[in-house]
Scaffold this motif. Structure first.
Motif, PDB file in Angstrom:
ATOM      1  N   VAL A 128       0.845  -1.192   0.000  1.00  0.00           N
ATOM      2  CA  VAL A 128       0.000   0.000   0.000  1.00  0.00           C
ATOM      3  C   VAL A 128       0.878   1.239   0.000  1.00  0.00           C
ATOM      4  CG1 VAL A 128      -2.005  -1.040   1.138  1.00  0.00           C
ATOM      5  CG2 VAL A 128      -0.172  -0.069   2.527  1.00  0.00           C
ATOM      6  N   ILE A 129       0.361   2.303  -0.612  1.00  0.00           N
ATOM      7  CA  ILE A 129       1.016   3.605  -0.566  1.00  0.00           C
ATOM      8  C   ILE A 129      -0.043   4.640  -0.205  1.00  0.00           C
ATOM      9  CG2 ILE A 129       0.698   4.070  -3.046  1.00  0.00           C
ATOM     10  CD1 ILE A 129       3.492   5.426  -2.945  1.00  0.00           C
ATOM     11  N   ASN A 130       0.312   5.585   0.672  1.00  0.00           N
ATOM     12  CA  ASN A 130      -0.644   6.554   1.196  1.00  0.00           C
ATOM     13  C   ASN A 130      -0.067   7.965   1.127  1.00  0.00           C
ATOM     14  OD1 ASN A 130      -2.907   4.841   2.699  1.00  0.00           O
ATOM     15  ND2 ASN A 130      -0.949   3.878   3.141  1.00  0.00           N
ATOM     16  N   PHE A 131      -0.962   8.943   0.932  1.00  0.00           N
ATOM     17  CA  PHE A 131      -0.591  10.352   0.952  1.00  0.00           C
ATOM     18  C   PHE A 131      -1.672  11.125   1.718  1.00  0.00           C
ATOM     19  CE2 PHE A 131       0.930   8.542  -3.042  1.00  0.00           C
ATOM     20  CZ  PHE A 131       2.291   8.831  -2.978  1.00  0.00           C
ATOM     21  N   GLN A 132      -1.232  12.151   2.447  1.00  0.00           N
ATOM     22  CA  GLN A 132      -2.194  12.976   3.191  1.00  0.00           C
ATOM     23  C   GLN A 132      -1.679  14.400   3.295  1.00  0.00           C
ATOM     24  OE1 GLN A 132      -4.784  11.501   6.442  1.00  0.00           O
ATOM     25  NE2 GLN A 132      -3.522  12.762   7.778  1.00  0.00           N
ATOM     26  N   ALA A 133      -2.597  15.357   3.249  1.00  0.00           N
ATOM     27  CA  ALA A 133      -2.281  16.773   3.440  1.00  0.00           C
ATOM     28  C   ALA A 133      -3.331  17.380   4.356  1.00  0.00           C
ATOM     29  CB  ALA A 133      -2.245  17.507   2.108  1.00  0.00           C
ATOM     30  N   ALA A 134      -2.903  18.350   5.185  1.00  0.00           N
ATOM     31  CA  ALA A 134      -3.834  18.984   6.128  1.00  0.00           C
ATOM     32  C   ALA A 134      -3.449  20.441   6.330  1.00  0.00           C
ATOM     33  CB  ALA A 134      -3.834  18.247   7.468  1.00  0.00           C
ATOM     34  N   TYR A 135      -4.457  21.256   6.654  1.00  0.00           N
ATOM     35  CA  TYR A 135      -4.242  22.663   6.972  1.00  0.00           C
ATOM     36  C   TYR A 135      -5.058  23.001   8.210  1.00  0.00           C
ATOM     37  CZ  TYR A 135      -4.341  27.752   6.763  1.00  0.00           C
ATOM     38  OH  TYR A 135      -4.227  29.090   7.076  1.00  0.00           O
ATOM     39  N   ALA A 136      -4.476  23.820   9.101  1.00  0.00           N
ATOM     40  CA  ALA A 136      -5.168  24.190  10.336  1.00  0.00           C
ATOM     41  C   ALA A 136      -4.958  25.658  10.643  1.00  0.00           C
ATOM     42  CB  ALA A 136      -4.676  23.343  11.503  1.00  0.00           C
ATOM     43  N   ASP A 137      -5.986  26.280  11.168  1.00  0.00           N
ATOM     44  CA  ASP A 137      -5.936  27.657  11.660  1.00  0.00           C
ATOM     45  C   ASP A 137      -6.499  27.629  13.076  1.00  0.00           C
ATOM     46  OD1 ASP A 137      -6.418  30.313  12.318  1.00  0.00           O
ATOM     47  OD2 ASP A 137      -6.946  30.883  10.270  1.00  0.00           O
ATOM     48  N   GLY A 138      -5.604  27.708  14.075  1.00  0.00           N
ATOM     49  CA  GLY A 138      -6.031  27.657  15.466  1.00  0.00           C
ATOM     50  C   GLY A 138      -6.395  26.270  15.951  1.00  0.00           C
ATOM     51  N   ALA A 139      -5.934  25.236  15.256  1.00  0.00           N
ATOM     52  CA  ALA A 139      -6.259  23.844  15.629  1.00  0.00           C
ATOM     53  C   ALA A 139      -5.053  22.957  15.302  1.00  0.00           C
ATOM     54  CB  ALA A 139      -7.511  23.371  14.908  1.00  0.00           C
ATOM     55  N   MET A 140      -3.965  23.149  16.030  1.00  0.00           N
ATOM     56  CA  MET A 140      -2.682  22.546  15.676  1.00  0.00           C
ATOM     57  C   MET A 140      -2.673  21.018  15.770  1.00  0.00           C
ATOM     58  SD  MET A 140      -0.759  25.069  14.727  1.00  0.00           S
ATOM     59  CE  MET A 140      -2.271  25.722  14.010  1.00  0.00           C
ATOM     60  N   ALA A 141      -3.474  20.432  16.659  1.00  0.00           N
ATOM     61  CA  ALA A 141      -3.475  18.975  16.801  1.00  0.00           C
ATOM     62  C   ALA A 141      -3.959  18.291  15.534  1.00  0.00           C
ATOM     63  CB  ALA A 141      -4.350  18.555  17.984  1.00  0.00           C
TER      64      ALA A 141
ATOM     65  N   ASP B 123      -2.186  26.667  19.925  1.00  0.00           N
ATOM     66  CA  ASP B 123      -3.196  26.953  18.909  1.00  0.00           C
ATOM     67  C   ASP B 123      -3.204  28.427  18.529  1.00  0.00           C
ATOM     68  OD1 ASP B 123      -4.232  24.339  18.695  1.00  0.00           O
ATOM     69  OD2 ASP B 123      -5.457  24.643  20.481  1.00  0.00           O
ATOM     70  N   ALA B 124      -2.806  29.284  19.468  1.00  0.00           N
ATOM     71  CA  ALA B 124      -2.855  30.726  19.231  1.00  0.00           C
ATOM     72  C   ALA B 124      -1.868  31.428  20.158  1.00  0.00           C
ATOM     73  CB  ALA B 124      -4.272  31.260  19.453  1.00  0.00           C
ATOM     74  N   VAL B 125      -1.701  32.731  19.905  1.00  0.00           N
ATOM     75  CA  VAL B 125      -0.808  33.571  20.704  1.00  0.00           C
ATOM     76  C   VAL B 125      -1.596  34.802  21.144  1.00  0.00           C
ATOM     77  CG1 VAL B 125       1.327  34.915  20.703  1.00  0.00           C
ATOM     78  CG2 VAL B 125       1.203  32.767  19.431  1.00  0.00           C
TER      79      VAL B 125
END
Length: 385
Positions: free
Chosen positions: A264-277, A287-289
């Motif tokens: 098997v081969i897998n790929f994943q991408a993710a983006y977060a704004d204020g939700a680092m986990a 998550d923020a400053v």
């Protein structure tokens, strides 16, 4: 012996047998044997006197982990440069057909003991939920999570969302391998706090659950999925009481049986704004400053990951996975990126028995600072039943 003597002896024997038979109970209760039920898969049997199928299983794993392998790592004297751990999981799965559809319960009890001076997990309920039809209530894998990795070793975490959370969710099958899910989830474990300029990140408490949705397609060639989450970012200080955080992720995996069965081969991408986990950032990434005016400024991040698992034989396999995380910090905190590469060699001589050896490398690159590298080795023996 003459015929008359034989007749008298036979009559006496018949009389004795009749007397003994009269002493026996007239009705003998039938034996309630355990019945196998393979409708839900191997290992299920029916609890006597019920229509509930149950499966009892689990695993025991023992491993050795070696760190502090590179010059950049700075372990203090109270930390262990190597760690030994034993972990046992006991899993109980029940299924019952009813007027409401299939009712399922699942429990996974996890017992951990390790020599690391930084603590031991002890005993915990790793998963515990009830499913009624398409509904799930309890402690289960988040609906946000798509690909969570293939490697059978305790190495550096790749930048993947992989969490067990309290939830109330619903999954609906649309047909042809397409499913959609919606979930209300406890954000306590995924809330990573606000950086207010002190040693510990500030958390205002779990004031609102997260809202998660997912669409997933499973086919003979593999799968493809898309998920999203909306969260609340809180702090107990400052002018703003909260901000909205969110995350999205997409993953695709391909079965490569034409190379070797089970590849098997897998790929994943993710983006977060204020939700680092949700992009797989470590727990010390806020998550923020809180800026100088007392306003919450959310951190933003994106991650990409991929992995390939190859089966050399039916017993021997190897895998490699890599990920990259880029964090854009707010309110003057330093931006940084992180790279993780990990690989394993896995040997399964008989069903349920695993020997694995793995190595991992991680590099932190903080803007305005030098790059820091870390390495880890792991050896594991695992028996599943």
């Amino acid at each position: 012996m003459n015929f008359k003597a034989i007749a008298i002896a036979a009559a006496a024997a018949a009389a004795a047998t009749s007397a003994q038979a009269a002493d026996l109970p007239a009705d003998i209760a039938p034996v309630d044997y355990v019945r196998i039920n393979d409708a839900y898969g191997a290992g299920f049997f029916v609890l006597p006197g019920t229509e509930t199928a149950i499966k009892i299983g689990g695993r025991v794993r023992v491993e050795a982990r070696f760190t502090d392998l590179l010059d950049d790592e700075d372990y203090s004297r109270e930390d262990n440069n190597h760690n030994f751990r034993s972990r046992a999981n006991l899993r109980i799965d029940t299924r019952t057909q009813s007027e409401l559809g299939l009712i399922r319960t699942y429990m996974d009890f996890q017992y951990t003991s390790n020599s690391d001076s930084r603590g031991s997990d002890g005993v915990k309920l790793d998963k515990g939920y009830v499913q009624i039809g398409g509904f799930t209530f309890g402690l289960a894998t988040s609906a946000f999570d798509l690909w969570t990795g293939e490697l059978a070793s305790n190495l550096f975490d790749r930048h993947l969302a992989d969490d067990t959370v309290w939830q109330a969710s619903y999954t609906h099958a649309l047909g042809n391998g397409l499913t959609i899910a919606a979930s209300i989830e406890d954000n306590a474990d995924r809330e990573q706090g606000v950086d207010i300029g002190v040693a510990d990140l500030n958390k205002a408490g779990n004031t609102l659950p997260s809202f998660v949705a997912k669409v997933l397609l499973n086919q003979g060639w593999g799968y493809a999925g898309l998920s999203g989450a909306v969260t609340k970012v809180d702090t107990s200080v400052g002018r703003d009481s909260s901000e909205v955080g969110y995350a999205i992720a997409g993953a695709v995996g391909f079965n490569l049986d034409m190379i070797a069965p089970g590849d098997v081969i897998n790929f994943q991408a993710a983006y977060a704004d204020g939700a680092m986990a949700y992009v797989g950032a470590e727990s010390d990434v806020a998550d923020a400053v809180l800026d100088a005016d007392g306003d919450i400024e959310t951190n933003k991040a994106w991650s990409v990951a991929g992995g390939y698992m190859h089966n050399w034989t039916s017993e021997l396999s190897s895998g490699v996975e890599a990920s990259y995380l880029d964090v854009e910090a707010g309110a003057g905190d330093a931006d940084f990126n992180q790279v993780v590469v990990a690989g394993t060699l896995e040997y399964r001589p008989v069903s349920g028995l695993l020997f694995s050896a793995g190595a991992g490398w991680k590099q932190d690159d903080v803007d305005g600072a030098s790059k820091e590298d870390a390495g880890v080795l792991n050896f594991r023996v695992q028996r599943s039943f």
